[in-house]
Every structure is written in C-alpha cells, then in structure tokens.
Enzyme design. Structure first.
Site, PDB file in Angstrom:
ATOM      1  N   HIS A  82     -55.706  23.542   0.996  1.00  0.00           N
ATOM      2  CA  HIS A  82     -55.757  23.107  -0.405  1.00  0.00           C
ATOM      3  C   HIS A  82     -56.700  23.964  -1.251  1.00  0.00           C
ATOM      4  O   HIS A  82     -57.080  23.567  -2.344  1.00  0.00           O
ATOM      5  CB  HIS A  82     -56.164  21.634  -0.503  1.00  0.00           C
ATOM      6  CG  HIS A  82     -55.208  20.716   0.158  1.00  0.00           C
ATOM      7  ND1 HIS A  82     -53.935  20.506  -0.309  1.00  0.00           N
ATOM      8  CD2 HIS A  82     -55.325  19.968   1.275  1.00  0.00           C
ATOM      9  CE1 HIS A  82     -53.306  19.659   0.479  1.00  0.00           C
ATOM     10  NE2 HIS A  82     -54.128  19.318   1.449  1.00  0.00           N
ATOM     11  N   ILE A  89     -59.027  24.845  -6.319  1.00  0.00           N
ATOM     12  CA  ILE A  89     -58.938  23.748  -5.365  1.00  0.00           C
ATOM     13  C   ILE A  89     -57.866  22.764  -5.829  1.00  0.00           C
ATOM     14  O   ILE A  89     -57.917  22.281  -6.960  1.00  0.00           O
ATOM     15  CB  ILE A  89     -60.290  22.999  -5.258  1.00  0.00           C
ATOM     16  CG1 ILE A  89     -61.418  23.982  -4.931  1.00  0.00           C
ATOM     17  CG2 ILE A  89     -60.205  21.875  -4.226  1.00  0.00           C
ATOM     18  CD1 ILE A  89     -62.801  23.432  -5.169  1.00  0.00           C
ATOM     19  N   CYS A  90     -56.921  22.475  -4.954  1.00  0.00           N
ATOM     20  CA  CYS A  90     -55.880  21.487  -5.247  1.00  0.00           C
ATOM     21  C   CYS A  90     -56.373  20.142  -4.710  1.00  0.00           C
ATOM     22  O   CYS A  90     -56.255  19.845  -3.525  1.00  0.00           O
ATOM     23  CB  CYS A  90     -54.566  21.900  -4.585  1.00  0.00           C
ATOM     24  SG  CYS A  90     -53.235  20.703  -4.835  1.00  0.00           S
ATOM     25  N   LEU A  91     -56.969  19.361  -5.599  1.00  0.00           N
ATOM     26  CA  LEU A  91     -57.535  18.063  -5.223  1.00  0.00           C
ATOM     27  C   LEU A  91     -57.369  17.130  -6.406  1.00  0.00           C
ATOM     28  O   LEU A  91     -57.844  17.438  -7.505  1.00  0.00           O
ATOM     29  CB  LEU A  91     -59.021  18.237  -4.864  1.00  0.00           C
ATOM     30  CG  LEU A  91     -59.801  17.024  -4.399  1.00  0.00           C
ATOM     31  CD1 LEU A  91     -59.256  16.487  -3.076  1.00  0.00           C
ATOM     32  CD2 LEU A  91     -61.279  17.362  -4.250  1.00  0.00           C
TER      33      LEU A  91
END
Length: 152
Positions: A82, A89-91
């Site tokens: 992620h 950041i893929c969050l």
C-alpha cells in the site's frame, strides 16, 4: 483554528511519543517530518527507520493532512503493498472521505502507519506502481483510491 490545534499537538509530542515514533522537524505549522520504526520482529523492516512528511492545510483538522513517505540520506521508502515507490500511501485514514476524522492527530496517523507496516508480510509494491509513479505531480489529497473491502 489549525494553528491552535497544531501547537497543542506539537507541545504534546515534545513531552512524549509512543515507542518507534519521533519528531524529526516541525519548523513551521505547515510541514512536519516524523521518523517511524517498526518495533516487532518483522524481517522486512528490521533496523530501518522511515520518514513521513506531513503537510497541513488551513482546514486541518477538518481536512486530512497530506502524508507521504520521503527519502532522506539515511531513509528509504518502505516496500509495502500500500506504499508506492514515490512515497504515496494508500490508506483510507488519509483520505477526506469516510476514513478521516478530526479526532485523528499526527500521533494517531503515525501509529496507524506503524501498525500497517507491522502487519505486512509481502515485500512488494502495489500493483501498477510504475504507471502510478509516472503520473506524478498530484497531491496525495487529490488521489481517489478505491479501497477493496472483502466484507462487502
């Protein structure tokens, strides 16, 4: 409003932070840098420290800060499914959709990212990393990730 809130957060962080999280710099109330370590025995991140860059808008804490990993002389961007190689950041916590809440803080964001790294068992980048990085120039706040929820 955001000035008062960030001053309060900075004061609290100067007193204490959770293990593995430290303030690298906060020279102004727009950009801060935090250092982060994974404290468990995760072999992917053993003995490594990563740097997070926080950028705050005038709408913080109503709006999520822009948070990215950054390279430094002795800091790399972690390899994680992620985390793109450019530090994005893929969050969902970092999106201004349903993931972000004004009760979040710099400390809680760092703890969430630390936890995300702790649970990682795959030493790989997200699918499509090369294409994503080529489309650089966007603010992470402007990216609309689609989150895969296996419970739906």
């Amino acid at each position: 409003m955001y000035t008062k809130r960030l001053n309060r957060e900075l004061s609290k962080m100067n007193q204490s932070l959770p293990p593995g999280i430290s303030l690298h710099s906060a020279e102004d109330l727009v950009t801060w840098q935090m250092d982060l370590q994974v404290l468990d025995n995760n072999p992917i991140y053993a003995n490594k420290t990563f740097r997070l860059n926080f950028k705050f808008s005038n709408s913080y804490p109503i709006e999520a800060p822009e948070v990215m990993f950054v390279r430094a002389v002795d800091r790399e961007i972690p390899i994680h499914p992620h985390v793109y190689s450019n530090g994005v950041i893929c969050l969902d916590l970092l999106s201004n959709g349903n993931g972000w809440s004004p009760v979040q803080s710099v400390e809680s964001v760092c703890m969430s990212i630390q936890s995300m790294l702790t649970g990682n068992t795959k030493n790989e980048r997200p699918e499509g990393d090369a294409q994503f990085v080529l489309a650089a120039g966007r603010s992470p706040r402007d990216i609309r990730f689609v989150y895969d929820d296996p419970t739906v």
